[in-house]
Design a protein around this motif. Structure first.
Motif, mmCIF file in Angstrom:
data_model
loop_
_atom_site.group_PDB
_atom_site.id
_atom_site.type_symbol
_atom_site.label_atom_id
_atom_site.label_comp_id
_atom_site.label_asym_id
_atom_site.label_seq_id
_atom_site.Cartn_x
_atom_site.Cartn_y
_atom_site.Cartn_z
ATOM 1 N N SER A 215 0.821 -1.202 0.000
ATOM 2 C CA SER A 215 0.000 0.000 0.000
ATOM 3 C C SER A 215 0.856 1.253 0.000
ATOM 4 O O SER A 215 1.997 1.252 0.478
ATOM 5 C CB SER A 215 -0.908 0.032 1.237
ATOM 6 O OG SER A 215 -1.769 -1.085 1.285
ATOM 7 N N VAL B 236 -9.443 0.219 -10.427
ATOM 8 C CA VAL B 236 -8.965 0.496 -9.075
ATOM 9 C C VAL B 236 -10.073 0.423 -8.038
ATOM 10 O O VAL B 236 -9.800 0.566 -6.839
ATOM 11 C CB VAL B 236 -8.266 1.868 -8.991
ATOM 12 C CG1 VAL B 236 -7.149 1.965 -10.016
ATOM 13 C CG2 VAL B 236 -9.270 3.007 -9.164
ATOM 14 N N ASP C 230 -0.234 -0.915 -11.763
ATOM 15 C CA ASP C 230 -0.464 0.396 -11.179
ATOM 16 C C ASP C 230 0.746 1.312 -11.292
ATOM 17 O O ASP C 230 0.654 2.489 -10.937
ATOM 18 C CB ASP C 230 -0.851 0.267 -9.703
ATOM 19 C CG ASP C 230 -2.157 -0.473 -9.501
ATOM 20 O OD1 ASP C 230 -3.121 -0.206 -10.249
ATOM 21 O OD2 ASP C 230 -2.215 -1.320 -8.589
ATOM 22 N N ARG D 260 -9.823 -1.066 -4.371
ATOM 23 C CA ARG D 260 -8.424 -1.054 -3.955
ATOM 24 C C ARG D 260 -7.945 0.339 -3.569
ATOM 25 O O ARG D 260 -7.135 0.485 -2.660
ATOM 26 C CB ARG D 260 -7.527 -1.597 -5.064
ATOM 27 C CG ARG D 260 -7.822 -3.045 -5.443
ATOM 28 C CD ARG D 260 -6.727 -3.604 -6.346
ATOM 29 N NE ARG D 260 -6.647 -2.893 -7.620
ATOM 30 C CZ ARG D 260 -5.578 -2.221 -8.031
ATOM 31 N NH1 ARG D 260 -4.477 -2.181 -7.282
ATOM 32 N NH2 ARG D 260 -5.593 -1.605 -9.211
ATOM 33 N N LYS E 194 -0.674 -3.477 -7.682
ATOM 34 C CA LYS E 194 -0.281 -4.402 -8.723
ATOM 35 C C LYS E 194 0.776 -3.759 -9.607
ATOM 36 O O LYS E 194 0.853 -2.540 -9.689
ATOM 37 C CB LYS E 194 -1.482 -4.785 -9.586
ATOM 38 C CG LYS E 194 -2.667 -5.349 -8.822
ATOM 39 C CD LYS E 194 -3.848 -5.571 -9.755
ATOM 40 C CE LYS E 194 -5.042 -6.118 -9.009
ATOM 41 N NZ LYS E 194 -6.213 -6.311 -9.916
ATOM 42 N N SER F 157 -3.457 -3.056 -2.134
ATOM 43 C CA SER F 157 -3.358 -4.217 -3.020
ATOM 44 C C SER F 157 -2.732 -3.839 -4.353
ATOM 45 O O SER F 157 -3.233 -4.195 -5.422
ATOM 46 C CB SER F 157 -4.739 -4.842 -3.236
ATOM 47 O OG SER F 157 -5.307 -5.257 -2.012
#
Length: 125
Positions: free
Chosen positions: A17, A63, A89, A66, A86, A84
């Motif tokens: 995060s 998104v 992102d 998340r 990825k 979360s």
């Protein structure tokens, strides 16, 4: 004209995060909508999340669930909580303020008249 300064970007592992912050000055912050956009290498800038002057929120499909956008009008600051994370992102994230007062969307790049310098988010797998 409002000035925006983003912070909080960095390197994070997939699944982790980050919280991005955007501090605004020089305008009537509470009467504008705020948005987060991102641009990944080789791709066009895309909408991530928006928050209206009344604090209603909108998110890009990728998104939802998340990321969370929020604002603190007392601090003239908008946040993007990213969970979360990825590898997809990974991008430069930009904060922006709406062109018009009392704005609630839609949230496209053309509807925002002032932009921050961007902050890099890197997600490792």
């Amino acid at each position: 004209q409002v000035q925006l300064v983003e912070s909080g970007g960095g390197l994070v592992q997939a699944g982790g995060s980050l919280r991005l912050s955007c501090a605004a000055s020089g305008g009537t912050f509470s009467k504008f909508a705020m948005g987060w956009f991102r641009q990944a290498p080789g791709k066009e800038r895309e909408f991530v999340a928006g928050i209206s002057w009344r604090s209603s929120t909108s998110y890009a499909d990728g998104v939802k669930g998340r990321f969370t956008i929020s604002r603190d009008n007392a601090k003239n600051t908008v946040y993007l909580h990213m969970g979360s994370l990825k590898p997809e992102d990974m991008a430069v994230y930009y904060c922006a303020v709406s062109t018009f007062l009392y704005y609630s969307g839609p949230y496209s790049s053309a509807d925002f008249g002032a932009w921050g310098q961007g902050t890099q988010v890197t997600v490792s797998s």
